[in-house]
Design a protein around this motif. Structure first.
Motif, short mmCIF file in Angstrom:
data_model
loop_
_atom_site.label_atom_id
_atom_site.label_comp_id
_atom_site.label_asym_id
_atom_site.label_seq_id
_atom_site.Cartn_x
_atom_site.Cartn_y
_atom_site.Cartn_z
N PRO A 7 -14.10 12.12 17.35
CA PRO A 7 -14.98 12.44 18.49
C PRO A 7 -15.90 11.27 18.86
O PRO A 7 -16.37 10.55 17.98
N ILE A 8 -16.18 11.12 20.15
CA ILE A 8 -17.02 10.03 20.67
C ILE A 8 -18.43 10.08 20.06
O ILE A 8 -19.07 9.06 19.88
N GLU A 9 -18.91 11.29 19.72
CA GLU A 9 -20.28 11.41 19.21
C GLU A 9 -20.40 11.04 17.71
O GLU A 9 -21.49 11.05 17.15
N SER A 10 -19.31 10.67 17.08
CA SER A 10 -19.36 10.26 15.66
C SER A 10 -20.13 8.96 15.52
O SER A 10 -20.13 8.13 16.45
N PRO A 11 -20.78 8.72 14.36
CA PRO A 11 -21.48 7.45 14.15
C PRO A 11 -20.50 6.27 14.27
O PRO A 11 -19.32 6.40 13.94
N ILE A 12 -21.00 5.15 14.74
CA ILE A 12 -20.13 4.00 15.01
C ILE A 12 -19.39 3.54 13.74
O ILE A 12 -18.23 3.17 13.80
N GLU A 13 -20.07 3.62 12.58
CA GLU A 13 -19.41 3.18 11.34
C GLU A 13 -18.17 4.05 11.07
O GLU A 13 -17.14 3.56 10.61
N GLU A 14 -18.28 5.36 11.38
CA GLU A 14 -17.13 6.25 11.15
C GLU A 14 -16.01 5.94 12.14
O GLU A 14 -14.83 6.03 11.82
N LYS A 15 -16.40 5.57 13.37
CA LYS A 15 -15.37 5.24 14.36
C LYS A 15 -14.63 3.95 13.96
O LYS A 15 -13.43 3.83 14.15
N ILE A 16 -15.40 3.01 13.39
CA ILE A 16 -14.75 1.76 12.94
C ILE A 16 -13.77 2.07 11.80
O ILE A 16 -12.64 1.59 11.78
N THR A 17 -14.22 2.89 10.85
CA THR A 17 -13.34 3.26 9.72
C THR A 17 -12.10 3.98 10.23
O THR A 17 -10.98 3.72 9.78
N TRP A 18 -12.30 4.88 11.19
CA TRP A 18 -11.14 5.60 11.77
C TRP A 18 -10.15 4.59 12.36
O TRP A 18 -8.95 4.68 12.13
N GLY A 71 -33.99 -14.32 24.99
CA GLY A 71 -33.41 -13.43 23.98
C GLY A 71 -32.41 -12.44 24.55
O GLY A 71 -31.99 -11.51 23.85
N GLY A 72 -32.01 -12.61 25.84
CA GLY A 72 -31.07 -11.65 26.44
C GLY A 72 -31.73 -10.28 26.45
O GLY A 72 -32.79 -10.09 25.89
N SER A 73 -31.15 -9.31 27.10
CA SER A 73 -31.79 -8.00 27.03
C SER A 73 -30.83 -6.89 27.41
O SER A 73 -31.21 -5.74 27.46
N CYS A 74 -29.58 -7.24 27.65
CA CYS A 74 -28.70 -6.20 28.18
C CYS A 74 -27.79 -5.57 27.14
O CYS A 74 -27.09 -4.63 27.45
N CYS A 75 -27.78 -6.08 25.90
CA CYS A 75 -26.90 -5.51 24.88
C CYS A 75 -27.74 -4.80 23.82
O CYS A 75 -27.79 -5.19 22.66
N GLY A 76 -28.45 -3.76 24.27
CA GLY A 76 -29.39 -3.08 23.38
C GLY A 76 -28.74 -2.12 22.40
O GLY A 76 -27.60 -1.68 22.59
N ALA A 77 -29.51 -1.79 21.35
CA ALA A 77 -29.03 -0.82 20.35
C ALA A 77 -28.68 0.48 21.04
O ALA A 77 -29.40 0.93 21.94
N GLY A 78 -27.61 1.10 20.62
CA GLY A 78 -27.19 2.37 21.19
C GLY A 78 -25.99 2.23 22.11
O GLY A 78 -25.22 3.17 22.28
N LEU A 79 -25.83 1.03 22.69
CA LEU A 79 -24.68 0.86 23.60
C LEU A 79 -23.36 0.99 22.87
O LEU A 79 -22.34 1.37 23.45
N GLU A 80 -23.37 0.71 21.57
CA GLU A 80 -22.14 0.84 20.78
C GLU A 80 -21.62 2.29 20.77
O GLU A 80 -20.44 2.52 20.57
N ASN A 81 -22.55 3.25 21.00
CA ASN A 81 -22.13 4.65 20.95
C ASN A 81 -21.22 5.05 22.10
O ASN A 81 -20.63 6.12 22.09
N ARG A 82 -21.12 4.19 23.10
CA ARG A 82 -20.22 4.48 24.22
C ARG A 82 -18.76 4.14 23.88
O ARG A 82 -17.86 4.39 24.66
N TYR A 83 -18.57 3.52 22.71
CA TYR A 83 -17.20 3.11 22.33
C TYR A 83 -16.46 4.25 21.67
O TYR A 83 -17.02 4.97 20.84
N THR A 84 -15.19 4.36 21.99
CA THR A 84 -14.33 5.35 21.35
C THR A 84 -13.60 4.67 20.19
O THR A 84 -13.44 3.44 20.19
N GLY A 85 -13.13 5.48 19.25
CA GLY A 85 -12.32 4.94 18.17
C GLY A 85 -11.09 4.24 18.72
O GLY A 85 -10.66 3.20 18.21
N LEU A 86 -10.53 4.80 19.81
CA LEU A 86 -9.31 4.22 20.39
C LEU A 86 -9.54 2.81 20.90
O LEU A 86 -8.70 1.93 20.73
#
Ligand code: SF4
Ligand code: SF4
Length: 174
Positions: A7-18, A71-86
């Motif tokens: 599922p998309i709402e899974s933590p990013i570490e779990e999606k990477i492992t998947w 320091g850039g500003s557009c790649c903030g924490a949380g954006l990784e959660n939009r990624y799917t395991g696929l």
């Protein structure tokens, strides 16, 4: 064995492992599929073309200076959660390793010292342009970039759908 999507709402570490497990278990199977193989090769070319066009417009240089000075500003924490395991699996199928840990506590999980640590990215990461960039870049240069990004997104969509179909089938004998 068929593979169930994470599922998309899974933590990013779990999606990477998947994605890593799926790549190990079904990677060879996926690469044997003619359509997946074709779309991966086309996608790689489309990503390269988008990157080249970005450099051509001057966006790469603007972002480099922005990161250096502000320091850039557009790649903030949380954006990784939009990624799917696929999509992470697609990076692995393209032969691209996924960053294993967050480097900047305030940044996206995939943000590294050299910028984005992914090769294939999701729609917002592909076509986001901040005001700083749109104010600096000649608007006539944006249309060819959008065209190339459009092709990249189209291929990504079809690849995603094909991979889902292959994963829903039983693993082919080696
Ligand atoms: S998109 Fe804008 S905010 Fe992000 S790095 Fe480039 S110039 Fe900076
Ligand atoms: S471009 Fe890369 S680092 Fe930036 S938000 Fe997207 S995935 Fe994260």
């Amino acid at each position: 064995m068929t593979v169930k999507e994470i599922p998309i709402e899974s933590p990013i570490e779990e999606k990477i492992t998947w994605a890593e497990n799926c790549h190990r278990e079904r990677g060879a199977d996926l690469l044997r599929d003619e359509e997946v193989d074709f779309l991966l090769r086309e996608l790689k070319g489309a990503i390269r073309a988008s990157h080249m066009e970005m450099a051509h417009t001057g966006i790469v240089e603007s972002c480099r200076l922005c990161e250096e000075k502000d320091g850039g500003s557009c790649c903030g924490a949380g954006l990784e959660n939009r990624y799917t395991g696929l999509l992470l699996l697609i990076n692995l199928l393209l032969g691209h390793l996924i960053p294993g840990r967050r480097q900047d506590p305030l940044g996206c999980f995939f943000l590294g010292k050299e910028g984005c640590g992914l090769l294939s990215r999701q729609v917002i990461c592909i076509n986001y342009l901040c005001k700083k960039v749109t104010d600096q870049i000649n608007p006539h240069k944006i249309a060819p970039l959008r065209e190339k990004e459009g092709l990249e997104l189209d291929l990504l969509f079809h690849l995603n759908e094909r991979i889902k179909k292959v994963l829903a089938t039983t693993k082919a004998p080696e």
